[in-house]
Design a protein around this motif. Structure first.
Motif, PDB file in Angstrom:
ATOM      1  N   HIS A  24     -21.395  32.126  57.969  1.00 58.71           N
ATOM      2  CA  HIS A  24     -20.570  31.138  58.642  1.00 58.71           C
ATOM      3  C   HIS A  24     -19.197  30.939  58.012  1.00 58.71           C
ATOM      4  O   HIS A  24     -18.188  30.782  58.710  1.00 58.71           O
ATOM      5  CB  HIS A  24     -21.309  29.803  58.711  1.00 58.71           C
ATOM      6  CG  HIS A  24     -20.636  28.815  59.610  1.00 58.71           C
ATOM      7  ND1 HIS A  24     -20.157  27.614  59.170  1.00 58.71           N
ATOM      8  CD2 HIS A  24     -20.321  28.883  60.925  1.00 58.71           C
ATOM      9  CE1 HIS A  24     -19.596  26.971  60.183  1.00 58.71           C
ATOM     10  NE2 HIS A  24     -19.690  27.714  61.258  1.00 58.71           N
ATOM     11  N   ILE A  26     -11.677  34.182  67.067  1.00 59.10           N
ATOM     12  CA  ILE A  26     -12.359  35.235  66.316  1.00 59.10           C
ATOM     13  C   ILE A  26     -12.043  36.596  66.926  1.00 59.10           C
ATOM     14  O   ILE A  26     -11.741  37.554  66.211  1.00 59.10           O
ATOM     15  CB  ILE A  26     -13.879  34.982  66.292  1.00 59.10           C
ATOM     16  CG1 ILE A  26     -14.163  33.681  65.545  1.00 59.10           C
ATOM     17  CG2 ILE A  26     -14.616  36.139  65.636  1.00 59.10           C
ATOM     18  CD1 ILE A  26     -15.524  33.090  65.836  1.00 59.10           C
ATOM     19  N   ILE A  67     -16.783  33.645  59.231  1.00 64.08           N
ATOM     20  CA  ILE A  67     -16.397  33.388  60.629  1.00 64.08           C
ATOM     21  C   ILE A  67     -15.423  32.213  60.701  1.00 64.08           C
ATOM     22  O   ILE A  67     -14.436  32.250  61.446  1.00 64.08           O
ATOM     23  CB  ILE A  67     -17.644  33.089  61.479  1.00 64.08           C
ATOM     24  CG1 ILE A  67     -18.598  34.285  61.491  1.00 64.08           C
ATOM     25  CG2 ILE A  67     -17.238  32.695  62.910  1.00 64.08           C
ATOM     26  CD1 ILE A  67     -18.257  35.389  62.438  1.00 64.08           C
ATOM     27  N   LYS A  68     -15.696  31.200  59.916  1.00 58.62           N
ATOM     28  CA  LYS A  68     -14.834  30.008  59.916  1.00 58.62           C
ATOM     29  C   LYS A  68     -13.415  30.385  59.502  1.00 58.62           C
ATOM     30  O   LYS A  68     -12.443  29.989  60.154  1.00 58.62           O
ATOM     31  CB  LYS A  68     -15.406  28.955  58.943  1.00 58.62           C
ATOM     32  CG  LYS A  68     -14.899  27.536  59.191  1.00 58.62           C
ATOM     33  CD  LYS A  68     -15.401  26.567  58.111  1.00 58.62           C
ATOM     34  CE  LYS A  68     -14.306  26.286  57.095  1.00 58.62           C
ATOM     35  NZ  LYS A  68     -14.828  25.761  55.818  1.00 58.62           N
ATOM     36  N   ARG A 115     -21.154  34.272  66.270  1.00 54.58           N
ATOM     37  CA  ARG A 115     -20.452  33.093  66.772  1.00 54.58           C
ATOM     38  C   ARG A 115     -21.347  32.285  67.716  1.00 54.58           C
ATOM     39  O   ARG A 115     -21.414  31.058  67.613  1.00 54.58           O
ATOM     40  CB  ARG A 115     -19.191  33.551  67.522  1.00 54.58           C
ATOM     41  CG  ARG A 115     -18.354  32.439  68.124  1.00 54.58           C
ATOM     42  CD  ARG A 115     -17.352  33.003  69.124  1.00 54.58           C
ATOM     43  NE  ARG A 115     -18.029  33.571  70.288  1.00 54.58           N
ATOM     44  CZ  ARG A 115     -17.450  34.341  71.204  1.00 54.58           C
ATOM     45  NH1 ARG A 115     -16.168  34.688  71.071  1.00 54.58           N
ATOM     46  NH2 ARG A 115     -18.119  34.815  72.235  1.00 54.58           N
ATOM     47  N   GLU A 116     -22.047  32.977  68.603  1.00 50.43           N
ATOM     48  CA  GLU A 116     -22.930  32.292  69.550  1.00 50.43           C
ATOM     49  C   GLU A 116     -24.152  31.706  68.857  1.00 50.43           C
ATOM     50  O   GLU A 116     -24.553  30.575  69.142  1.00 50.43           O
ATOM     51  CB  GLU A 116     -23.390  33.261  70.640  1.00 50.43           C
ATOM     52  CG  GLU A 116     -22.269  33.750  71.546  1.00 50.43           C
ATOM     53  CD  GLU A 116     -21.488  32.615  72.199  1.00 50.43           C
ATOM     54  OE1 GLU A 116     -22.120  31.660  72.674  1.00 50.43           O
ATOM     55  OE2 GLU A 116     -20.241  32.681  72.211  1.00 50.43           O
ATOM     56  N   LYS A 162     -11.687  32.288  62.189  1.00 48.98           N
ATOM     57  CA  LYS A 162     -11.281  31.375  63.259  1.00 48.98           C
ATOM     58  C   LYS A 162      -9.951  30.710  62.907  1.00 48.98           C
ATOM     59  O   LYS A 162      -9.030  30.646  63.732  1.00 48.98           O
ATOM     60  CB  LYS A 162     -12.360  30.295  63.403  1.00 48.98           C
ATOM     61  CG  LYS A 162     -12.660  29.894  64.814  1.00 48.98           C
ATOM     62  CD  LYS A 162     -13.956  29.082  64.810  1.00 48.98           C
ATOM     63  CE  LYS A 162     -14.366  28.637  66.193  1.00 48.98           C
ATOM     64  NZ  LYS A 162     -15.738  28.073  66.150  1.00 48.98           N
ATOM     65  N   CYS A 212     -11.280  34.150  72.219  1.00 50.98           N
ATOM     66  CA  CYS A 212     -11.415  33.110  71.212  1.00 50.98           C
ATOM     67  C   CYS A 212     -10.675  33.566  69.956  1.00 50.98           C
ATOM     68  O   CYS A 212     -10.277  34.724  69.840  1.00 50.98           O
ATOM     69  CB  CYS A 212     -12.886  32.837  70.916  1.00 50.98           C
ATOM     70  SG  CYS A 212     -13.658  34.109  69.919  1.00 50.98           S
TER      71      CYS A 212
END
Lengths: 105, 105
Positions: free
Chosen positions: B90, A12, B93-94, B29-30, B97, A10
DNA sequence: CCCCCTTACTATCTTTTTTATAGTATCTAT
DNA sequence: ATAGATACTATAAAAAAGATAGTAAGGGGG
């Protein structure tokens, strides 16, 4: 019949693998302020060993995050500068800074 | 006279130390998608060993990023949920990504 | 000339961390 | 009786990280 070695990364995971280790974050932090020499980074990044610094910079160079410029003076002079890819990491570092100061105690 | 062990952590270092390792990013992430059980995480996070999963979850629990809930049924059921501190991660992580999909090749 | 100084690494050895893999406890279902 | 599910532990082997000393290439002082 078994699937072998099918690894779906992914975004990440991609980002994490390109960065490499926690040292990269701290080196990035320094290089956002501009080009720095090996020795400057060594002093600025608390607790890093020359081996870790070399290894991390090599990894970052291989992944186009930094550029290494050598000036063959005496003593030798080597400068490290962020690429566009490296610069673009700034948003992540910024968010980490915000989170760290909010929750870091 | 020498300063001993005076470590001044910047916010980025704080964030990195609270998170712990790259596995934490993938577990986060999960868990952004909601509460998950041990086994679900084991399957969702490609390549993690049960030991690494346990260790990482324990670290995250100790740092108030996740909460662990045990339901003493048979078979045993253990659920992991993000705290507010975890949820707040978040944004980082965003950004990772975004960066990962832009530069990850 | 001789020796020390600086910079940017290497080399080597030790310690720590990570990984792989097998095993445990508990109760249900067949 | 035996197999199965879940959530871990335990142990040994492999890999990574860290500490520390050393190297090369001159420059400058005595």
């Amino acid at each position: 019949m078994k699937n072998k070695e099918i690894v779906i990364e992914c975004s990440i995971e991609k980002a994490l693998n390109i960065i490499g280790s926690k040292w990269s974050f701290l080196i990035l932090r320094e290089l956002f302020c501009g080009t720095k020499r090996f020795g400057e980074l060594e002093r600025a990044v608390q607790g890093i060993s020359p081996k870790a610094l070399t290894d991390t910079l090599r990894h970052m160079e291989a992944n186009d995050i930094v550029v290494r410029d050598v000036y063959p003076t005496v003593p030798l002079r080597v400068e490290y500068t962020l690429t566009e890819k490296g610069q673009d990491f700034h948003k992540i570092i910024k968010e980490m800074k915000i989170w760290g100061s909010k929750w870091g105690g």
